[in-house]
Design a protein around this motif. Structure first.
Motif, PDB file in Angstrom:
ATOM      1  N   ALA A   1       0.863  -1.173   0.000  1.00 56.01           N
ATOM      2  CA  ALA A   1       0.000   0.000   0.000  1.00 56.01           C
ATOM      3  C   ALA A   1       0.901   1.224   0.000  1.00 56.01           C
ATOM      4  O   ALA A   1       1.888   1.277   0.741  1.00 56.01           O
ATOM      5  N   VAL A   2       0.561   2.201  -0.825  1.00 54.21           N
ATOM      6  CA  VAL A   2       1.399   3.378  -1.009  1.00 54.21           C
ATOM      7  C   VAL A   2       0.608   4.622  -0.627  1.00 54.21           C
ATOM      8  O   VAL A   2      -0.519   4.807  -1.095  1.00 54.21           O
ATOM      9  N   THR A   3       1.195   5.453   0.223  1.00 52.41           N
ATOM     10  CA  THR A   3       0.598   6.754   0.511  1.00 52.41           C
ATOM     11  C   THR A   3       1.488   7.839  -0.083  1.00 52.41           C
ATOM     12  O   THR A   3       2.695   7.664  -0.201  1.00 52.41           O
ATOM     13  N   MET A   4       0.859   8.942  -0.464  1.00 50.46           N
ATOM     14  CA  MET A   4       1.593  10.039  -1.095  1.00 50.46           C
ATOM     15  C   MET A   4       1.107  11.376  -0.587  1.00 50.46           C
ATOM     16  O   MET A   4      -0.043  11.515  -0.166  1.00 50.46           O
ATOM     17  N   ASP A   5       2.001  12.359  -0.669  1.00 50.70           N
ATOM     18  CA  ASP A   5       1.649  13.746  -0.439  1.00 50.70           C
ATOM     19  C   ASP A   5       1.205  14.387  -1.747  1.00 50.70           C
ATOM     20  O   ASP A   5       1.198  13.764  -2.806  1.00 50.70           O
ATOM     21  N   ALA A   6       0.881  15.669  -1.671  1.00 50.99           N
ATOM     22  CA  ALA A   6       0.840  16.500  -2.865  1.00 50.99           C
ATOM     23  C   ALA A   6       2.280  16.926  -3.161  1.00 50.99           C
ATOM     24  O   ALA A   6       3.228  16.451  -2.544  1.00 50.99           O
ATOM     25  N   GLY A   7       2.459  17.836  -4.105  1.00 54.71           N
ATOM     26  CA  GLY A   7       3.804  18.283  -4.457  1.00 54.71           C
ATOM     27  C   GLY A   7       4.265  17.657  -5.750  1.00 54.71           C
ATOM     28  O   GLY A   7       3.767  16.629  -6.193  1.00 54.71           O
ATOM     29  N   THR A   8       5.260  18.272  -6.356  1.00 51.28           N
ATOM     30  CA  THR A   8       5.648  17.897  -7.721  1.00 51.28           C
ATOM     31  C   THR A   8       6.157  16.466  -7.820  1.00 51.28           C
ATOM     32  O   THR A   8       5.844  15.754  -8.767  1.00 51.28           O
ATOM     33  N   LEU A   9       6.930  15.992  -6.846  1.00 57.38           N
ATOM     34  CA  LEU A   9       7.473  14.636  -6.960  1.00 57.38           C
ATOM     35  C   LEU A   9       6.392  13.583  -6.784  1.00 57.38           C
ATOM     36  O   LEU A   9       6.336  12.593  -7.529  1.00 57.38           O
ATOM     37  N   CYS A  10       5.505  13.772  -5.811  1.00 58.65           N
ATOM     38  CA  CYS A  10       4.446  12.792  -5.608  1.00 58.65           C
ATOM     39  C   CYS A  10       3.441  12.816  -6.752  1.00 58.65           C
ATOM     40  O   CYS A  10       2.897  11.773  -7.135  1.00 58.65           O
ATOM     41  N   LEU A  11       3.189  13.984  -7.319  1.00 53.15           N
ATOM     42  CA  LEU A  11       2.301  14.035  -8.473  1.00 53.15           C
ATOM     43  C   LEU A  11       2.903  13.284  -9.655  1.00 53.15           C
ATOM     44  O   LEU A  11       2.193  12.618 -10.414  1.00 53.15           O
ATOM     45  N   GLN A  12       4.212  13.383  -9.829  1.00 50.69           N
ATOM     46  CA  GLN A  12       4.870  12.610 -10.877  1.00 50.69           C
ATOM     47  C   GLN A  12       4.777  11.113 -10.588  1.00 50.69           C
ATOM     48  O   GLN A  12       4.737  10.294 -11.511  1.00 50.69           O
ATOM     49  N   ALA A  13       4.747  10.753  -9.316  1.00 47.30           N
ATOM     50  CA  ALA A  13       4.759   9.336  -8.940  1.00 47.30           C
ATOM     51  C   ALA A  13       3.404   8.670  -9.060  1.00 47.30           C
ATOM     52  O   ALA A  13       3.325   7.438  -9.177  1.00 47.30           O
ATOM     53  N   THR A  14       2.313   9.437  -9.047  1.00 46.79           N
ATOM     54  CA  THR A  14       0.978   8.859  -8.907  1.00 46.79           C
ATOM     55  C   THR A  14       0.697   7.766  -9.932  1.00 46.79           C
ATOM     56  O   THR A  14       0.214   6.689  -9.597  1.00 46.79           O
ATOM     57  N   ASP A  15       0.987   8.033 -11.198  1.00 49.78           N
ATOM     58  CA  ASP A  15       0.725   7.037 -12.236  1.00 49.78           C
ATOM     59  C   ASP A  15       2.007   6.322 -12.673  1.00 49.78           C
ATOM     60  O   ASP A  15       2.017   5.584 -13.644  1.00 49.78           O
ATOM     61  N   ALA A  16       3.092   6.540 -11.929  1.00 51.18           N
ATOM     62  CA  ALA A  16       4.372   5.918 -12.292  1.00 51.18           C
ATOM     63  C   ALA A  16       4.615   4.620 -11.532  1.00 51.18           C
ATOM     64  O   ALA A  16       5.586   3.924 -11.812  1.00 51.18           O
ATOM     65  N   LEU A  17       3.752   4.279 -10.576  1.00 50.88           N
ATOM     66  CA  LEU A  17       3.886   3.032  -9.823  1.00 50.88           C
ATOM     67  C   LEU A  17       2.756   2.095 -10.220  1.00 50.88           C
ATOM     68  O   LEU A  17       1.753   2.502 -10.796  1.00 50.88           O
ATOM     69  N   ASN A  18       2.926   0.832  -9.878  1.00 51.06           N
ATOM     70  CA  ASN A  18       1.967  -0.191 -10.286  1.00 51.06           C
ATOM     71  C   ASN A  18       1.220  -0.713  -9.063  1.00 51.06           C
ATOM     72  O   ASN A  18       1.843  -1.089  -8.065  1.00 51.06           O
ATOM     73  N   TYR A  19      -0.113  -0.761  -9.179  1.00 51.05           N
ATOM     74  CA  TYR A  19      -0.953  -1.181  -8.055  1.00 51.05           C
ATOM     75  C   TYR A  19      -1.745  -2.409  -8.468  1.00 51.05           C
ATOM     76  O   TYR A  19      -2.472  -2.381  -9.463  1.00 51.05           O
ATOM     77  N   TYR A  20      -1.611  -3.457  -7.685  1.00 53.44           N
ATOM     78  CA  TYR A  20      -2.208  -4.731  -8.066  1.00 53.44           C
ATOM     79  C   TYR A  20      -3.443  -5.085  -7.243  1.00 53.44           C
ATOM     80  O   TYR A  20      -4.135  -6.048  -7.570  1.00 53.44           O
ATOM     81  N   HIS A  21      -3.707  -4.348  -6.186  1.00 54.81           N
ATOM     82  CA  HIS A  21      -4.837  -4.659  -5.315  1.00 54.81           C
ATOM     83  C   HIS A  21      -5.627  -3.376  -5.043  1.00 54.81           C
ATOM     84  O   HIS A  21      -5.046  -2.291  -4.953  1.00 54.81           O
ATOM     85  N   PRO A  22      -6.950  -3.499  -4.892  1.00 56.64           N
ATOM     86  CA  PRO A  22      -7.718  -2.330  -4.465  1.00 56.64           C
ATOM     87  C   PRO A  22      -7.225  -1.833  -3.105  1.00 56.64           C
ATOM     88  O   PRO A  22      -6.713  -2.605  -2.300  1.00 56.64           O
ATOM     89  N   ARG A  23      -7.384  -0.553  -2.895  1.00 61.24           N
ATOM     90  CA  ARG A  23      -6.940   0.103  -1.667  1.00 61.24           C
ATOM     91  C   ARG A  23      -5.429  -0.057  -1.485  1.00 61.24           C
ATOM     92  O   ARG A  23      -4.948  -0.528  -0.467  1.00 61.24           O
ATOM     93  N   SER A  24      -4.725   0.352  -2.515  1.00 65.57           N
ATOM     94  CA  SER A  24      -3.262   0.350  -2.469  1.00 65.57           C
ATOM     95  C   SER A  24      -2.671   1.738  -2.657  1.00 65.57           C
ATOM     96  O   SER A  24      -1.470   1.905  -2.502  1.00 65.57           O
ATOM     97  N   LEU A  25      -3.493   2.722  -3.003  1.00 67.14           N
ATOM     98  CA  LEU A  25      -3.004   4.075  -3.266  1.00 67.14           C
ATOM     99  C   LEU A  25      -3.840   5.068  -2.466  1.00 67.14           C
ATOM    100  O   LEU A  25      -5.069   5.101  -2.608  1.00 67.14           O
TER     101      LEU A  25
END
Length: 563
Positions: free
Chosen positions: A392-416
């Motif tokens: 499970a991945v949590t993120m902030d706002a901000g330029t780096l996390c916004l770049q990361a949002t669709d750059a990682l792979n999520y295989y299960h619901p409730r992972s982002l």
């Protein structure tokens, strides 16, 4: 049989009747009777936090992962409860069911400029679904039932219940408390048959159909019904921003997140589709910037939502369907008939699959894996390679996390888990602690910039004290990246307030009793992730990220400057 209790004891019994397993909070004199009752509540885990704001993010993360209400207790009226405002505004933007409980002045002291007095009802109304104050000890269970009912009713969201000192201290006779199953049973509403038939007909005849899966699919574990419909139609599915985990990454019809902050393949599908089925999404700001630049003006939109005011609010709907998203998806699937003349629509989907495969291959091939300091694209590739599939991945706002949002792979619901439309910096680490408590067997990785982690670092004590073993990756670029990008791109590099300094977060983590790692290369990062997941402690990885790798996401906001 009745039972005599104080208001504070009744409050804890009400939490027990709701099946509450965790209460996040910060002790205060205004609610001592309630804390004293929690002392005896061995079935409720109290998590003492260092700041009410971050405690609210923990309750928010817990709620989003568990699907149950998250509870935050601000023990002190005045400054204790005012610290909740940011966290509750965040929860409201995410439709997260947080029940906030605040200590309040003794009833006889209100409107007298008493010590730590503030109009708490007025303060919280704009950032909650409902805010109110208990009027007597005998009504405490009733008002707790109302708090949980309101928070959990569609569309979900935070509530604020203020408990005056005298109400908590007073005694009353109580009937046995109702459990949640007795007073708020719920069956998801389905769509009207006429709407189902019309939607099925529109989708069957579509030449370039696409489904948008939003929070109404993710938060209901509705991937199965959504994908079953998509497979029947042979239709691509995109996810709304922040809900990239609504569908398994590796499903062949999953295009990933759409919109200005999504990927080019998913975004193109929505710009070119002739029929769009929006399942459990507002089709709102993060998905479209409210602009036809990001959605086909000529598309027929079938808008399925539980909230009637959301249907067709930003873009006209050809068909509005008031229903639970996965329930409606199942109904439409049963009504859809595959017809022979599907060559155009099937070619549309096959073209998407090829484009998606090429995009993912290019993403890996073009990742800058040798850059020093680390480039975000290389960091995200490394994370894709080493993160467990069930992370499970949590993120902030901000330029780096916004770049990361669709750059990682999520295989299960409730992972982002992201701040979504509130765009909050300082959310990720604390939210990750709540996510971990809701799903202790899943690895939790929190991504943050150095600025956001600096805001919330004191909760390392909470993580250590309660054994909440998450991994926090601090992407350290020594600046407020989003704002620095705007100053660079639109204000002639006239930097003010953009650069920041921080202590070595790996060493700071060790001082708190956590585990700290420093990563200056991608090989070190990969090893640090593996070690941190196995170390048996809360862990912080401080990694240097290229301060020049900034991106201006809100270019639309600065069109007036000609950038």
């Amino acid at each position: 049989m009745t039972k005599k209790m104080t208001g504070g004891q009744a409050a804890v019994e009400a939490l027990r009747a709701e099946g509450t397993s965790h209460v996040f909070g910060l002790i205060g004199s205004a609610t001592m009777e309630m804390f004293d009752a929690l002392y005896d509540a061995e079935d409720i885990n109290f998590i003492g936090v260092h700041d009410e704001r971050t405690g609210t993010h923990m309750a928010d993360g817990f709620a989003r992962m568990s699907g149950e209400a998250g509870v935050i207790l601000a023990g002190q009226n005045g400054p204790g409860v005012t610290n909740l405002v940011t966290g509750l505004a965040q929860a409201r933007a995410a439709y997260s069911p947080v029940v906030a409980i605040g200590g309040a002045l003794a009833s006889g002291h209100r409107y007298r400029d008493a010590f730590q007095e503030v109009d708490q009802d007025a303060l919280f109304r704009p950032v909650t679904k409902k805010t109110w104050t208990a009027t007597g000890a005998d009504r405490v269970p009733e008002m707790f039932r109302e708090a949980f009912r309101e928070a959990m009713a569609p569309r979900r969201g935070p509530v604020m219940l203020n408990l005056p000192r005298d109400v908590l201290a007073a005694e009353a006779e109580y009937e046995p408390l109702q459990t949640r199953d007795q007073y708020r049973p719920y069956v998801a509403p389905g769509a009207a048959p006429q709407a189902v038939a019309q939607a099925a007909d529109m989708l069957s005849k579509a030449r370039q159909p696409v489904i948008i899966a939003g929070g109404g699919i993710k938060n209901t574990d509705g991937a199965g019904p959504c994908l079953s419909l998509a497979e029947a139609l042979n239709c691509p599915v995109v996810t709304s921003p922040g809900h990239g985990d609504a569908l398994p990454f590796d499903h062949p019809l999953n295009a990933g997140q759409m919109g200005p902050r999504g990927n080019i393949v998913a975004s193109r599908l929505v710009k070119e589709a002739d029929v769009i089925l929006a399942l459990g999404t507002r089709v709102g700001f993060n998905a479209t910037f409210y602009s036809y630049d990001n959605i086909n003006r000529d598309a027929q939109i079938i808008h399925v939502e539980l909230e009637p005011t959301a249907i067709g609010r930003y873009f006209p709907a050809a068909l509005g369907v008031l229903a639970d998203a996965p329930t409606a998806a199942t109904q439409i699937r049963e009504a859809v008939e595959r017809i022979n003349d599907r060559a155009v629509a099937d070619a549309w989907t096959e073209g998407f699959k090829s484009e998606r495969a090429a995009y993912l291959a290019k993403r890996d091939a073009e990742a800058q894996v040798d850059a020093m300091p680390i480039h975000p694209s290389g960091l995200f590739k490394t994370l894709r390679d080493v993160m467990p599939r069930d992370a499970a991945v949590t993120m902030d706002a901000g330029t780096l996390c916004l770049q990361a949002t669709d750059a990682l792979n999520y295989y299960h619901p409730r992972s982002l888990f992201t701040p979504l439309d509130f765009g909050l910096v300082g959310f990720s680490f604390a939210a990750g602690l709540g996510v971990k408590l809701a799903a202790p067997d899943r690895p939790v990785i929190s991504l943050m910039g150095d600025g956001g982690f600096g805001m919330t670092v004191s909760e390392l004590s909470t993580a250590v004290d309660y054994g909440i073993n998450t991994v926090t990756v601090v992407m350290n670029n020594r600046c407020w990246g989003a704002e620095k990008a705007y100053q660079r791109d639109f204000f002639g590099e006239r930097y003010i307030g953009a650069n920041i300094s921080s202590p070595p977060f790996d060493k700071l983590a060790e001082l708190y009793g956590a585990k700290g790692y420093k990563a200056t290369t991608l090989d070190e990062m990969a090893q640090a992730i593996e070690d941190a997941l196995d170390c048996g402690k809360p862990a912080v990885i401080d990694t240097d990220v290229d301060p020049a790798a900034l991106y201006s996401f809100r270019r639309d906001s600065f069109k007036h400057r000609g950038g």
